[in-house]
Scaffold this motif. Structure first.
Motif, PDB file in Angstrom:
ATOM      1  N   UNK A   1      -0.962   0.702  -0.695  1.00 39.58           N
ATOM      2  CA  UNK A   1      -1.868  -0.442  -0.809  1.00 39.58           C
ATOM      3  C   UNK A   1      -1.704  -1.345   0.418  1.00 39.58           C
ATOM      4  N   UNK A   2      -2.841  -1.707   1.005  1.00 32.46           N
ATOM      5  CA  UNK A   2      -2.765  -2.580   2.179  1.00 32.46           C
ATOM      6  C   UNK A   2      -2.841  -4.058   1.768  1.00 32.46           C
TER       7      UNK A   2
ATOM      8  N   UNK B   1       5.568   0.511   7.710  1.00 31.96           N
ATOM      9  CA  UNK B   1       4.645  -0.267   6.875  1.00 31.96           C
ATOM     10  C   UNK B   1       3.674  -1.136   7.681  1.00 31.96           C
ATOM     11  N   UNK B   2       3.848  -1.146   9.023  1.00 30.39           N
ATOM     12  CA  UNK B   2       2.966  -1.974   9.847  1.00 30.39           C
ATOM     13  C   UNK B   2       1.679  -1.227  10.166  1.00 30.39           C
ATOM     14  N   UNK B   3       0.540  -1.852   9.895  1.00 23.62           N
ATOM     15  CA  UNK B   3      -0.727  -1.282  10.335  1.00 23.62           C
ATOM     16  C   UNK B   3      -1.105  -1.931  11.657  1.00 23.62           C
TER      17      UNK B   3
ATOM     18  N   UNK C   1       1.061  -2.056   5.043  1.00 26.95           N
ATOM     19  CA  UNK C   1       0.825  -1.179   3.898  1.00 26.95           C
ATOM     20  C   UNK C   1       2.130  -1.063   3.132  1.00 26.95           C
TER      21      UNK C   1
ATOM     22  N   UNK D   1       4.213  -0.733  -0.882  1.00 31.84           N
ATOM     23  CA  UNK D   1       4.126  -0.176  -2.227  1.00 31.84           C
ATOM     24  C   UNK D   1       3.602  -1.219  -3.222  1.00 31.84           C
TER      25      UNK D   1
ATOM     26  N   UNK E   1      -4.444  -8.784  -1.211  1.00 29.22           N
ATOM     27  CA  UNK E   1      -4.668  -7.330  -1.196  1.00 29.22           C
ATOM     28  C   UNK E   1      -5.978  -6.999  -0.485  1.00 29.22           C
ATOM     29  N   UNK E   2      -6.016  -5.841   0.153  1.00 36.12           N
ATOM     30  CA  UNK E   2      -7.218  -5.370   0.846  1.00 36.12           C
ATOM     31  C   UNK E   2      -7.987  -4.463  -0.112  1.00 36.12           C
ATOM     32  N   UNK E   3      -9.286  -4.624  -0.160  1.00 35.93           N
ATOM     33  CA  UNK E   3     -10.114  -3.735  -0.985  1.00 35.93           C
ATOM     34  C   UNK E   3     -10.123  -2.347  -0.362  1.00 35.93           C
ATOM     35  N   UNK E   4     -10.156  -1.336  -1.190  1.00 37.11           N
ATOM     36  CA  UNK E   4     -10.244  -0.001  -0.614  1.00 37.11           C
ATOM     37  C   UNK E   4     -11.332   0.812  -1.313  1.00 37.11           C
TER      38      UNK E   4
ATOM     39  N   UNK F   1      -2.668   3.750  11.374  1.00 36.86           N
ATOM     40  CA  UNK F   1      -2.460   4.314  12.712  1.00 36.86           C
ATOM     41  C   UNK F   1      -1.463   5.472  12.678  1.00 36.86           C
TER      42      UNK F   1
ATOM     43  N   UNK G   1       2.195   4.574  12.674  1.00 35.29           N
ATOM     44  CA  UNK G   1       2.698   4.138  11.370  1.00 35.29           C
ATOM     45  C   UNK G   1       3.089   5.346  10.534  1.00 35.29           C
TER      46      UNK G   1
ATOM     47  N   UNK H   1       6.738   6.635   9.223  1.00 32.24           N
ATOM     48  CA  UNK H   1       6.982   6.806   7.791  1.00 32.24           C
ATOM     49  C   UNK H   1       7.609   8.176   7.514  1.00 32.24           C
TER      50      UNK H   1
ATOM     51  N   UNK I   1      -9.672  -4.140  -6.956  1.00 38.68           N
ATOM     52  CA  UNK I   1      -9.272  -3.885  -5.578  1.00 38.68           C
ATOM     53  C   UNK I   1     -10.073  -2.737  -4.979  1.00 38.68           C
ATOM     54  N   UNK I   2     -11.043  -2.239  -5.733  1.00 38.95           N
ATOM     55  CA  UNK I   2     -11.788  -1.080  -5.275  1.00 38.95           C
ATOM     56  C   UNK I   2     -13.233  -1.466  -4.942  1.00 38.95           C
ATOM     57  N   UNK I   3     -13.668  -1.133  -3.749  1.00 35.81           N
ATOM     58  CA  UNK I   3     -15.022  -1.499  -3.314  1.00 35.81           C
ATOM     59  C   UNK I   3     -16.102  -0.853  -4.190  1.00 35.81           C
TER      60      UNK I   3
END
Lengths: 123, 406
Positions: free
Chosen positions: A1-2, A44-46, A88, A90, A114-117, B142, B145, B149, B389-391
């Motif tokens: 989750x972003x 975790x960095x975007x 990003x 958990x 939170x970012x919508x996805x 990216x 990233x 990970x 949270x979902x578009x």
């Protein structure tokens, strides 16, 4: 989750910044570098950036297909976005832990959202 | 299939086998996996122009071994001496079967020292044979990233002292739970709308199904593996009907069922029916059975909600969770009427795990809608739309709110 960690500049944080010594300002900068490095190291960095002064910003409007730009945001805006970390993680709790490590959390406002996805849930 | 996609499938199938052979021979999962990744990239470039070698697996093993030695050479002189000795030693007398190796590798990638996100990333690379760039694109982050990970995940496995072998008997069932969860996460991640920003995502849904098929071939007796595969097939079968031409989400009740993939449904129904008859029951089997009941209904009105409710009761007692609670309440409303559903929802809401759950508003809106209370339904659809949270879900809930608001 972003999650987007937003760092705001407001009269309180600006006043605090003005009261800092050079060494303290340097420390604040190093704090951001340490946070960026920690995020990159953990995977975790975007992306993270600091924004230029709002006086350099342009407000863009399109009317009848014509693009117009004006200087702005305007003087009466007391709070503006000064920088951000897109991470990003958990959980929201984890993102909040990182937000608390932003040196600005001690002075001004730091917000986590939170970012919508495009994830879909079965209906 | 074009030759290059044929090569791609071949490489993905061989990837875990080659990793297994190398780790078995030399130890050190982290460096062997890196070496295999480089060999796969080299093959992906060379094979389409030079042709596929006669023994592709041997080619990959040789290329990966060479890469591995190069990596070691650049490390230190002491290590080089060890390496020379090791490379002169005769190979393993009894090569283990590739089937065992792939399963061992899957278990290692789902090691409990890793977070689910890292387990997913590592599984896609080491077992599915995807490149870091492909995985990064799939998760919209990216490449650096994702690379970080994966390398962190490998460091953690190394630090935990885990070795490349099947976990002891008493840990195996717990590890299987993580393995199935990882495969399900991969499937769900891929199960997203084919909208603009998702255009270049690798087909994660297909990858998840492929890996689960592989796992089923290795563990044909495991009811939950079969259940998960059936669940994926039965869910994925509806995909062509799930989004409209404008990309908007179409709920199950409104889907054009003629668009569903009949072949996948037949396979899924067959699989879950056979499995339920012979294996001890588990949550994936129950979810697959629910999906099968939906998929077998010729239209929404034909849905056997009594059977679905019975299955949700079982799921609720064996594997409870917020989503199970809410879906069970929807089934209650379909069988006993929306008022009964609303009463149960109000009672369920006192549970802390549900109080803040955005889907409570969506379910309440849906039940109010069924009960004919348009105004209240509109308000709850709008509330749910703000909290998701979902578009695609947000767009769907907003459109519902707008329809009920007029």
């Amino acid at each position: 989750m972003k999650y987007l960690i937003m760092i705001y500049s407001n009269p309180m944080s600006r006043q605090a910044w003005e009261g800092l010594s050079d060494a303290q300002r340097m420390e604040l900068g190093l704090g951001h570098r340490a946070l960026t490095e920690a995020l990159a190291e953990s995977g975790e960095l975007v992306v993270s950036e600091g924004l230029a002064d709002p006086s350099l910003g342009k407000r863009v409007t399109v009317r009848d297909g014509r693009t117009m730009t004006t200087d702005g945001p305007f003087a009466e805006v007391k709070e503006h976005l000064a920088g951000f970390y897109l991470v990003e993680c958990e959980t929201m709790e984890r993102a909040i832990e990182y937000a608390a490590q932003a040196p600005d959390a001690a002075y001004g406002g730091v917000e986590v959202r939170p970012v919508l996805d495009l994830r879909e849930l079965d209906l | 299939m074009t030759p290059s996609t044929e090569i791609e499938s071949l490489l993905r199938e061989l990837a875990p086998q080659v990793v297994g052979i190398l780790v078995r021979r030399h130890g050190r999962f982290d460096t062997c996996e890196d070496a295999v990744q480089e060999a796969l990239l080299a093959a992906a470039v060379q094979w389409p122009t030079d042709g596929v070698p006669r023994n592709p697996k041997a080619w990959l093993i040789t290329a990966a071994s060479r890469r591995r030695i190069e990596q070691w050479r650049s490390d230190s002189a002491r290590r080089r001496r060890e390496e020379t000795a090791a490379s002169l030693a005769p190979p393993d007398p009894e090569p283990a079967t590739s089937v065992d190796d792939t399963l061992t590798l899957l278990m290692l990638c789902c090691h409990p020292s890793l977070t689910p996100v890292s387990q997913v990333a590592l599984t896609l690379r080491a077992v599915a044979g995807l490149s870091t760039a492909e995985i990064a694109r799939a998760f919209l982050v990216p490449e650096t990233t994702m690379a970080q990970r994966i390398s962190r995940a490998k460091q953690r496995i190394k630090a935990s002292g885990a070795e490349f072998r099947m976990p002891p008997e008493d840990e195996r069932s717990e590890r299987m739970v993580s393995v199935l969860q990882v495969l399900y996460l991969i499937f769900n991640e891929g199960y997203t709308a084919s909208s603009g920003s998702a255009l270049h995502r690798v087909e994660l849904t297909a990858e998840a199904i492929r890996l689960t098929r592989q796992l089923r071939a290795m563990l044909p007796e495991d009811g939950e593996v079969a259940g998960l595969l059936a669940l994926m097939l039965l869910t994925d079968a509806r995909r062509p009907a799930r989004t409209g031409p404008d990309g908007a989400l179409i709920p199950l009740a409104d889907q054009d069922r003629r668009l569903w993939d009949a072949q996948a449904i037949a396979e899924g129904v067959d699989l879950i029916t056979t499995t339920l008859a012979i294996a001890p029951i588990g949550p994936y089997q129950l979810q697959a059975a629910i999906a099968a009941v939906h998929d077998e209904a010729a239209d929404a009105e034909d849905t056997d909600w009594r059977q679905i409710l019975g299955l949700y009761e079982l799921l609720h007692s064996t594997a409870p969770g917020p989503m199970v609670t809410l879906n069970r309440i929807v089934a209650v409303a379909m069988v006993h009427g929306p008022e009964t559903g609303l009463t149960e929802l109000t009672a369920a809401e006192t549970d802390p795990s549900l109080r803040e759950h955005h889907r409570v508003h969506a379910v309440r809106a849906h039940l109010l809608d069924l009960a004919g209370d348009r105004e209240a339904a509109c308000a709850h659809y709008a509330l749910a739309a703000r909290r998701t949270l979902s578009i695609p879900e947000q767009r769907y809930l907003e459109s519902r709110a707008a329809q009920r608001g007029t």
